[in-house]
Write a protein that holds these residues in place. Structure first.
Motif, PDB file in Angstrom:
ATOM      1  N   GLY A 155       0.816  -1.203   0.000  1.00  0.00           N
ATOM      2  CA  GLY A 155       0.000   0.000   0.000  1.00  0.00           C
ATOM      3  C   GLY A 155       0.851   1.255   0.000  1.00  0.00           C
ATOM      4  O   GLY A 155       1.987   1.255   0.489  1.00  0.00           O
ATOM      5  N   THR A 165      -2.391   5.769   1.388  1.00  0.00           N
ATOM      6  CA  THR A 165      -3.388   4.828   1.896  1.00  0.00           C
ATOM      7  C   THR A 165      -3.224   4.622   3.395  1.00  0.00           C
ATOM      8  O   THR A 165      -4.205   4.602   4.152  1.00  0.00           O
ATOM      9  CB  THR A 165      -3.266   3.476   1.167  1.00  0.00           C
ATOM     10  OG1 THR A 165      -3.413   3.678  -0.237  1.00  0.00           O
ATOM     11  CG2 THR A 165      -4.331   2.507   1.644  1.00  0.00           C
ATOM     12  N   HIS A 174      -0.664  -2.955   6.915  1.00  0.00           N
ATOM     13  CA  HIS A 174      -0.704  -4.120   6.021  1.00  0.00           C
ATOM     14  C   HIS A 174      -1.523  -3.860   4.754  1.00  0.00           C
ATOM     15  O   HIS A 174      -1.804  -4.801   4.000  1.00  0.00           O
ATOM     16  CB  HIS A 174      -1.273  -5.327   6.762  1.00  0.00           C
ATOM     17  CG  HIS A 174      -0.417  -5.796   7.893  1.00  0.00           C
ATOM     18  ND1 HIS A 174       0.697  -6.581   7.710  1.00  0.00           N
ATOM     19  CD2 HIS A 174      -0.500  -5.557   9.229  1.00  0.00           C
ATOM     20  CE1 HIS A 174       1.261  -6.828   8.881  1.00  0.00           C
ATOM     21  NE2 HIS A 174       0.558  -6.218   9.818  1.00  0.00           N
ATOM     22  N   ALA A 175      -1.890  -2.616   4.505  1.00  0.00           N
ATOM     23  CA  ALA A 175      -2.692  -2.294   3.316  1.00  0.00           C
ATOM     24  C   ALA A 175      -1.933  -2.658   2.041  1.00  0.00           C
ATOM     25  O   ALA A 175      -0.701  -2.605   1.993  1.00  0.00           O
ATOM     26  CB  ALA A 175      -3.050  -0.813   3.309  1.00  0.00           C
ATOM     27  N   SER A 215      -6.836  -2.478  -0.564  1.00  0.00           N
ATOM     28  CA  SER A 215      -7.446  -3.535   0.240  1.00  0.00           C
ATOM     29  C   SER A 215      -6.523  -3.828   1.416  1.00  0.00           C
ATOM     30  O   SER A 215      -5.386  -3.345   1.463  1.00  0.00           O
ATOM     31  CB  SER A 215      -7.667  -4.795  -0.610  1.00  0.00           C
ATOM     32  OG  SER A 215      -8.387  -5.772   0.108  1.00  0.00           O
ATOM     33  N   ASN A 216      -7.018  -4.635   2.362  1.00  0.00           N
ATOM     34  CA  ASN A 216      -6.186  -4.943   3.528  1.00  0.00           C
ATOM     35  C   ASN A 216      -6.641  -6.244   4.190  1.00  0.00           C
ATOM     36  O   ASN A 216      -7.093  -6.249   5.335  1.00  0.00           O
ATOM     37  CB  ASN A 216      -6.235  -3.792   4.541  1.00  0.00           C
ATOM     38  CG  ASN A 216      -5.142  -3.899   5.594  1.00  0.00           C
ATOM     39  OD1 ASN A 216      -4.464  -4.917   5.701  1.00  0.00           O
ATOM     40  ND2 ASN A 216      -4.978  -2.856   6.387  1.00  0.00           N
ATOM     41  N   GLY A 257      -4.645  -6.979   7.493  1.00  0.00           N
ATOM     42  CA  GLY A 257      -5.097  -6.138   8.597  1.00  0.00           C
ATOM     43  C   GLY A 257      -6.450  -6.578   9.125  1.00  0.00           C
ATOM     44  O   GLY A 257      -6.697  -6.569  10.340  1.00  0.00           O
ATOM     45  N   ASN A 305     -10.331  -0.322   7.053  1.00  0.00           N
ATOM     46  CA  ASN A 305     -10.299   0.602   5.919  1.00  0.00           C
ATOM     47  C   ASN A 305     -11.648   1.311   5.868  1.00  0.00           C
ATOM     48  O   ASN A 305     -12.498   0.995   5.038  1.00  0.00           O
ATOM     49  CB  ASN A 305     -10.033  -0.150   4.609  1.00  0.00           C
ATOM     50  CG  ASN A 305      -9.928   0.782   3.409  1.00  0.00           C
ATOM     51  OD1 ASN A 305      -9.885   2.006   3.563  1.00  0.00           O
ATOM     52  ND2 ASN A 305      -9.895   0.216   2.216  1.00  0.00           N
TER      53      ASN A 305
END
Length: 525
Positions: free
Chosen positions: A147, A151, A167-168, A187-188, A191, A316
């Protein structure tokens, strides 16, 4: 505050049914071997991917411990495994198309994977495994890149802890034949998994020692020791609740007109985890989760601002899991709340049964499983045991009397109903829906109207069918009755006769009927 249930057999019956839906330890080990082999192939030295340091992790229901056999067209389907392949060193020239095809091309370099590979998906590459025992896997491989700093900052500004937000990932999305974009907002999944595990942690610590020993004792050919039993096979009340809810959704919507609008798994999982309050067994967890979902206006786990529904992704918040509920003509919100009512009804009916056999049978029927089934044994393509509630349709209604007052409909009146275990019971078991209600329950009807006081509400109950006809004079009803509470807005009725009946509310002001609700049908099985 946690929820308790009164039937001592309910939690055991739900847990047993959920185990029959779960992946067996031996099949789990096969899945681990399959996705480990894919990860090793993608990360092999000397390949086009190796300079990009591919990191492959398992995500989705396998990672969360909520995996079940999906139901497709009324039949048991293959297990779904979600993998994320993150290229940790993508380079400045990386485009969405190049990212997607770097992973896809590497899979195609394997003779085995090339044969198993499905056509290119919107975001994933899918490998289809056909197993000798008839229970296969679909493995979705999601290419991704780290990410961006933008983000990460956006998530942290919205209150997402760094331990989750960091962790995105960026995801490639194919919009047309040769048109690829970066998925807006990214997205994640990692996470999200860490967030779910944080909610589940205390229950996992409580459940793990005993379950690990039991799994080892019953699977000595699979595991070398108690310590070798992975956490991924431990199931807490929250995880069991999610499994039960997902299966109940699949079974109840099988063949239903709203099947294409049924709730998606990420919404079920998110709401269940958000509503979980540490209940010690699956029955109490389900009761509490469904109650808090239905009371979303108070619990705040679903947001409804005007005509817009919002279920934010907890890692998110810019992503709205309920976004498609807001599409023009969408019936997804209707389908969701209808399903919540169905689930509450099925659990309440099972809880009301006094016997262990009866409770187990009712739970099994609601989940489309055999009461004595073991985990994951049915082959893919096996028809699901869908229990249908058959109730005779409306019979003769010549006993229905016409209104006793002049009719000039200038206002509205709506009628809602809630099912109770007995007359005047304070606890509502589930809201009245189009699904049949068992005999010997009670329903509390309430009228809400735009008519300003003073007024009176009169109620007309029309019973139909053989049981009401044979019960004796007057049991078909058809006349008009007074209600209770202020202005007669409440009416209580029992469910004594099998068949399809109706009730209607009439609002009378100054001797004139100014509003009527129309027939509210009640099916009794």
């Amino acid at each position: 505050m946690t929820t308790v249930t009164t039937n001592p057999f309910l939690a055991k019956s739900l847990d047993s049914a959920a185990r029959s839906l779960d992946i067996p330890p031996g099949k789990y080990q096969e899945a681990v071997e399959r996705y480990t082999a894919v990860a090793n192939w993608l990360d092999a030295p000397g390949t086009t991917l190796k300079p990009h340091a591919p990191a492959v992790t398992v995500q989705g229901s396998f990672r969360l411990g909520t995996v079940i056999r999906p139901v497709v067209h009324g039949k048991e389907a293959d297990y779904d495994i979600d993998l994320v392949c993150r290229l940790d060193a993508p380079g400045p020239s990386m485009t969405p198309r190049r990212l997607k095809h770097l992973v896809g091309d590497r899979l195609k370099e394997s003779g085995n994977y090339s044969r198993m590979l499905d056509k290119e998906g919107r975001r994933c590459w899918t490998l289809n495994y056909a197993e000798a025992d008839g229970v296969g896997f679909h493995m979705d491989v999601l290419p991704s890149a780290p990410g961006t700093q933008t983000t990460l900052l956006a998530a942290e500004i919205r209150g997402v802890p760094t331990i989750f937000a960091s962790h995105a990932i960026e995801v490639s999305e194919r919009r047309a034949e040769e048109q690829y974009i970066w998925l807006p907002g990214g997205s994640n999944p990692e996470g999200y998994a860490l967030w779910f595990e944080s909610v589940n942690r205390e229950a996992m610590l409580r459940e793990a020692p005993l379950q690990r020993r039991m799994l080892y004792e019953s699977n000595r050919t699979v595991f070398a020791s108690i310590q070798s039993v992975p956490d991924a096979l431990i199931r807490t009340p929250l995880q069991r609740a999610v499994q039960v809810l997902k299966r109940h959704r699949d079974v109840r919507f099988a063949g239903h007109p709203l099947e294409t609008e049924k709730p998606i798994s990420i919404i079920i999982t998110t709401l269940a985890a958000t509503a979980y309050r540490g209940e010690a067994d699956v029955a109490a967890a389900l009761a509490g989760i469904l109650e808090r979902i239905e009371d979303f206006a108070t619990s705040g786990i679903i947001l409804h601002d005007g005509d817009r529904w919002v279920i934010p992704n907890p890692v998110n918040p810019g992503e709205n899991f309920a976004d498609r509920w807001n599409d023009a003509g969408s019936k997804r919100a209707e389908a969701f709340f209808k399903w919540v009512a169905w689930a509450r009804q099925d659990i309440a009916v099972a809880e009301a049964d006094a016997s262990e056999t009866g409770t187990r049978t009712k739970v099994a029927e609601s989940l489309g499983v055999s009461a004595g089934a073991s985990s994951g044994t049915s082959k893919s393509g096996t028809p699901v045991l869908v229990h249908t509630d058959t109730v005779p349709s409306v019979a003769g209604t010549s006993h229905c009397r016409p209104p006793l007052w002049p009719v000039n409909l200038t206002h509205r009146v709506d009628v809602s109903g809630s099912v109770r275990r007995s007359m005047y019971s304070a606890k509502a078991l589930w809201p009245l829906t189009d699904r049949p209600v068992p005999k010997n329950y009670a329903i509390r009807f309430e009228a809400s109207t735009s008519v300003s006081p003073p007024y009176d509400v009169k109620w007309q109950v029309v019973n139909t069918g053989a049981e009401a006809t044979n019960a004796g004079p007057g049991q078909l009803r058809g006349g008009f009755d007074d209600g209770e509470n202020t202005n007669g807005r409440v009416r209580w009725e029992g469910t004594a006769f099998r068949g399809t009946h109706w009730i209607e509310a009439f609002v009378i002001k100054n001797g004139v009927c100014v509003a009527r609700s129309g027939h509210v049908h009640v099916k009794v099985r």
